[in-house]
Write an enzyme that holds these catalytic residues in place. Structure first.
Site, short mmCIF file in Angstrom:
data_model
loop_
_atom_site.label_atom_id
_atom_site.label_comp_id
_atom_site.label_asym_id
_atom_site.label_seq_id
_atom_site.Cartn_x
_atom_site.Cartn_y
_atom_site.Cartn_z
N CYS A 6 13.48 -2.82 3.04
CA CYS A 6 14.47 -3.80 3.59
C CYS A 6 13.75 -4.28 4.68
O CYS A 6 12.95 -3.93 5.51
CB CYS A 6 15.60 -2.99 4.32
SG CYS A 6 16.92 -2.39 3.08
N ARG A 56 9.40 -6.28 1.07
CA ARG A 56 9.71 -4.81 1.52
C ARG A 56 11.19 -4.53 0.64
O ARG A 56 11.89 -3.64 0.76
CB ARG A 56 10.42 -5.19 3.05
CG ARG A 56 9.27 -5.35 3.81
CD ARG A 56 9.62 -5.34 5.42
NE ARG A 56 10.01 -4.13 5.71
CZ ARG A 56 9.22 -3.00 6.37
NH1 ARG A 56 7.97 -3.21 6.23
NH2 ARG A 56 9.84 -2.01 6.44
N TRP A 67 16.72 -3.69 -0.18
CA TRP A 67 16.12 -2.65 -1.46
C TRP A 67 17.18 -1.91 -1.19
O TRP A 67 17.40 -0.74 -0.41
CB TRP A 67 14.94 -2.37 -0.95
CG TRP A 67 14.46 -1.52 -1.96
CD1 TRP A 67 13.50 -2.12 -3.24
CD2 TRP A 67 14.17 -0.22 -2.26
NE1 TRP A 67 13.21 -0.86 -4.02
CE2 TRP A 67 13.47 0.32 -3.57
CE3 TRP A 67 14.97 1.14 -1.67
CZ2 TRP A 67 13.33 1.55 -4.09
CZ3 TRP A 67 14.97 2.17 -2.31
CH2 TRP A 67 14.22 2.53 -3.68
N ASN A 122 17.67 -1.26 8.47
CA ASN A 122 16.42 -0.60 7.49
C ASN A 122 16.48 0.48 7.58
O ASN A 122 16.15 1.24 8.66
CB ASN A 122 15.18 -1.42 7.94
CG ASN A 122 14.00 -0.72 6.98
OD1 ASN A 122 14.12 -0.56 5.91
ND2 ASN A 122 12.79 -0.69 7.58
N GLY A 123 16.71 1.63 6.50
CA GLY A 123 16.74 3.15 6.73
C GLY A 123 17.69 3.58 5.93
O GLY A 123 18.44 2.82 5.13
N GLU A 178 -6.07 3.96 -11.11
CA GLU A 178 -5.66 2.49 -10.53
C GLU A 178 -5.39 1.47 -11.40
O GLU A 178 -4.53 0.79 -11.54
CB GLU A 178 -6.56 2.42 -9.34
CG GLU A 178 -6.11 0.97 -8.60
CD GLU A 178 -4.81 1.05 -8.00
OE1 GLU A 178 -4.37 1.99 -7.97
OE2 GLU A 178 -4.59 -0.14 -7.31
N LYS A 192 -1.97 -0.76 -12.04
CA LYS A 192 -1.91 -2.20 -11.92
C LYS A 192 -1.28 -3.00 -13.11
O LYS A 192 -0.47 -3.59 -12.96
CB LYS A 192 -3.42 -2.99 -11.42
CG LYS A 192 -3.81 -2.60 -10.30
CD LYS A 192 -3.02 -3.00 -9.02
CE LYS A 192 -2.21 -1.97 -8.38
NZ LYS A 192 -2.28 -1.25 -7.50
N GLU A 233 2.63 -1.81 -13.22
CA GLU A 233 3.37 -2.56 -12.08
C GLU A 233 3.51 -3.90 -12.28
O GLU A 233 4.63 -4.65 -12.06
CB GLU A 233 2.81 -2.38 -10.83
CG GLU A 233 2.72 -1.04 -10.17
CD GLU A 233 1.79 -0.85 -8.95
OE1 GLU A 233 2.65 -0.25 -7.90
OE2 GLU A 233 0.69 -1.20 -8.87
N HIS A 237 -8.48 16.77 -26.30
CA HIS A 237 -7.42 17.89 -25.92
C HIS A 237 -6.02 17.77 -26.25
O HIS A 237 -5.19 18.38 -25.80
CB HIS A 237 -7.71 18.42 -24.58
CG HIS A 237 -9.04 18.91 -24.32
ND1 HIS A 237 -9.80 20.16 -24.68
CD2 HIS A 237 -10.30 18.39 -23.55
CE1 HIS A 237 -10.91 20.08 -24.34
NE2 HIS A 237 -11.23 19.04 -23.48
N LYS A 271 7.34 -2.45 -1.26
CA LYS A 271 6.16 -2.33 -0.81
C LYS A 271 6.08 -0.99 0.11
O LYS A 271 5.18 0.02 -0.11
CB LYS A 271 5.56 -3.62 -0.06
CG LYS A 271 4.04 -3.24 0.39
CD LYS A 271 3.44 -4.47 0.65
CE LYS A 271 2.08 -4.41 0.75
NZ LYS A 271 1.17 -4.10 -0.42
C1 F6R Z 1 0.71 0.30 -5.84
C2 F6R Z 1 1.43 0.26 -4.41
C3 F6R Z 1 2.10 1.78 -4.17
C4 F6R Z 1 1.66 2.08 -2.83
C5 F6R Z 1 2.28 3.24 -2.08
C6 F6R Z 1 1.89 4.03 -0.98
O1 F6R Z 1 0.18 -0.86 -6.22
O2 F6R Z 1 1.59 -0.50 -3.72
O3 F6R Z 1 1.82 2.75 -5.10
O4 F6R Z 1 0.26 2.22 -2.76
O5 F6R Z 1 3.77 3.10 -2.22
O6 F6R Z 1 2.03 2.80 0.21
P1 F6R Z 1 1.28 2.86 1.48
O7 F6R Z 1 -0.22 2.61 1.08
O8 F6R Z 1 1.71 1.72 2.08
O9 F6R Z 1 1.22 4.22 1.91
#
Ligand code: F6R
Length: 589
Positions: free
Chosen positions: A2, A28, A72, A98-99, A467, A471, A474, A490, A584
């Protein structure tokens, strides 16, 4: 999760200011959005489901005070009614939040005796009605502070009061920052700086337990519990306006991918003292633990390999799985949190758990003024600048560059490592360009209709493969699963069918031949093999060639995955900046 944004100043286009600024906080959460402003002594409100990006305000109103929220969802579905702001019964106060208010059921029960009319299913709405009751005996600041004190959980709230024409904000566990533009006499409050970076870079990050009263005359900071005024600790950030804009790129994600040669270099030029200090602590410690979530957890995995090369054994945990192991820590342990936002609830909880056992703590974080920064003994800010796309790219590579410097510093090779990062930055800036994008787009045409893809790598290329797969998942919603090359035979090799795209991440290292053998096993089962490496091989049906940088080859291999995910997402009609269901900063458990 949020986004909160509020404005008071001399300008009379406050609704447009918060509406535009809110777009920069959409990372957010973007289920729904809403704004509120005072128009000729009437509190007006506008709320919509969906992303703010393509929307317009339904009416242009001239007023100098407004607040806005992007949601969110946690309590209540994605509807206009559940979007913030939420009003009290008298339409005097508009609240955004927010929360999660953990005790909102009890608070609501208490309130129901007073016959309040609820319009939403949210936990937030209880706050506006609680303030309404408190206002019978006190002013808006005290009323908001007292209500905030009764909320359990990690929360940030912001209340716009029509009568006093002021905004009251409170923080406990969810980020809030105030911005001062004393020259133009305009004041801001936001969950994160990019919302108002266009107007000012002078900020005070609210601490937990701090509140702010914002009027047209300025911002005052208070201790919420005692009500005593506190001096603002105003910092001038070195962020530029362009950090919060797309600068001609179609999406923030693409801009942030292309920024990496610069951001990696910057990360290698700062923090020398902090890196050396942490390297010393690591060498003195009996147990070294790296934690993070999502991409940051993969970064911890890179750290495990890098430190092993430097002769240091580390443990790594997804922060959400750390608690059962915290009891094995003591004062001879160091726990290092890795995070872009510094606000991820799971990582903060894990660090707090570790602190109970007397460990030393450090954090490698991108955002400034975060909760994590305040929690740990030693902070290493990576300096990648605001990362606005929801998925993490430049923050990861800067965290990785920092871990590389840290591991090398622990062997006394900091200066050599710094030079290596500088060379890497040069090579990457020559490699990242139109030709690479065109090659990736050509490749995508051949694979974009597949719903399953696989990614393999070994040693440092294993977290790179994780990773890479993340990507793709996502940004394009394609199922891309990553394995270590060694795991294939395996069991998981059963998944490979004729034409299944299989990405093989490799470097010119001692495991190159083992990885190529795995590629050959995949190929024998009909897999379409796409090499992501600095070299060609007969095993590869296609190749995305990455710069040959020894152990730092992983940077190019990771970036190839970011670009693949981006272009796959675009070609399949997804929004690369705001993937579905994600936020995020995951500030809830
Ligand atoms: C992937 C992504 C998430 C964050 C995770 C941790 O692209 O953005 O997996 O890496 O939510 O977030 P932070 O780094 O802010 O602790």
């Amino acid at each position: 999760m949020c986004g909160i944004f509020a404005y008071i100043g001399k300008r009379t286009d406050a609704p447009e200011i918060v509406f535009e600024g809110l777009k920069l906080l959409e990372y957010r959460g973007y289920d729904s959005w809403g704004i509120s402003y005072i128009d000729k002594q009437v509190l007006k409100i506008e709320k919509h489901t969906g992303k703010i990006g393509s929307s317009k305000l339904s009416k242009i109103t001239k007023t100098n005070i407004a607040l806005a929220h992007t949601r969110w969802a946690t309590h209540g579905g994605i509807t206009d009614e559940n979007a913030h702001p939420h009003l009290d019964c008298k339409n005097q106060i508009a609240v955004i939040h927010n929360g999660i208010i953990e005790n909102y059921h009890e608070l609501k029960l208490k309130l129901s005796k007073n016959n309040h009319a609820y319009k939403s299913e949210t936990d937030t709405e209880v706050v506006s009605h609680l303030i309404e009751d408190e206002l019978k005996t006190k002013g808006i600041r005290q009323a908001t502070f007292d209500v905030f004190m009764s909320l359990n959980g990690s929360n940030a709230i912001c209340a716009l009061d029509k009568n006093s024409q002021s905004i009251i904000a409170c923080r406990n566990g969810s980020p809030l920052v105030v911005g001062f533009d004393e020259i133009k006499k305009q004041y801001f409050l936001a969950s994160d700086v990019p919302a108002f970076l266009k107007y000012t870079n002078k900020v005070h990050f609210l601490e937990d337990g701090e509140g702010a009263e914002i009027t047209k005359d300025g911002i005052e900071i208070f201790n919420i519990k005692t009500g005593k005024q506190i001096n603002a600790k105003i910092k001038t950030l070195d962020w530029q306006l362009e950090d919060a804009e797309k600068n001609g790129y179609p999406h923030f994600l693409l801009k942030e991918i292309f920024e990496q040669p610069k951001t990696i270099l910057k990360s290698s030029l700062i923090n020398k003292d902090a890196i050396k200090k942490l390297a010393k602590i690591i060498k003195e410690s009996k147990k070294v633990i790296l934690i993070g979530c999502g991409t940051a957890a993969y970064c911890a995995q890179f750290g495990k390999y890098l430190f092993a090369q430097s002769g240091i054994q580390t443990e790594i945990y997804g922060a959400y799985e750390f608690k059962p192991f915290a009891k094995f820590c003591d004062k001879n342990s160091v726990v290092i949190g890795i995070s872009q936002s510094g606000e991820t609830a799971d990582t903060l909880i894990a660090l707090k758990e570790a602190i109970k056992y007397g460990v030393r703590t450090a954090a490698i974080v991108n955002s400034r003024g975060s909760t994590m920064e305040r929690l740990v003994d030693l902070i290493i800010p990576i300096g990648a600048g605001p990362e606005i796309a929801v998925v993490s790219t430049k923050a990861l590579t800067s965290q990785l560059a920092t871990l590389y410097l840290l591991s090398k510093a622990s062997e006394g090779k900091y200066l050599q490592a710094k030079k290596n990062i500088q060379k890497l930055s040069n090579k990457l800036s020559k490699w990242l360009g139109n030709e690479l994008s065109e090659n990736i787009i050509k490749l995508i045409k051949k694979i974009e209709h597949n719903e399953h893809m696989y990614v393999i790598g070994k040693n440092l290329n294993y977290p790179a493969a994780l990773e890479f797969g993340l990507k793709i998942k996502e940004t394009s919603y394609i199922h891309a699963e990553s394995f270590t090359a060694g795991e294939l035979k395996h069991g998981v090799i059963t998944l490979i069918q004729k034409g299944t795209p299989c990405f093989v991440l490799a470097s010119n290292d001692e495991v190159k031949n083992e990885v190529l053998s795995s590629a050959s096993e995949l190929k024998a089962r009909g897999g379409k093999i796409i090499g992501i490496s600095p070299f060609e091989s007969p095993e590869f049906n296609d190749l995305i060639k990455t710069p040959d940088m020894g152990e730092l080859t992983i940077f190019g291999n990771i970036i190839a995955g970011q670009l693949l995910g981006y272009y796959l997402g675009v070609s399949r009609g997804a929004d690369p900046d705001k993937p579905r269901n994600l936020a995020k900063s995951v500030t809830v458990k």
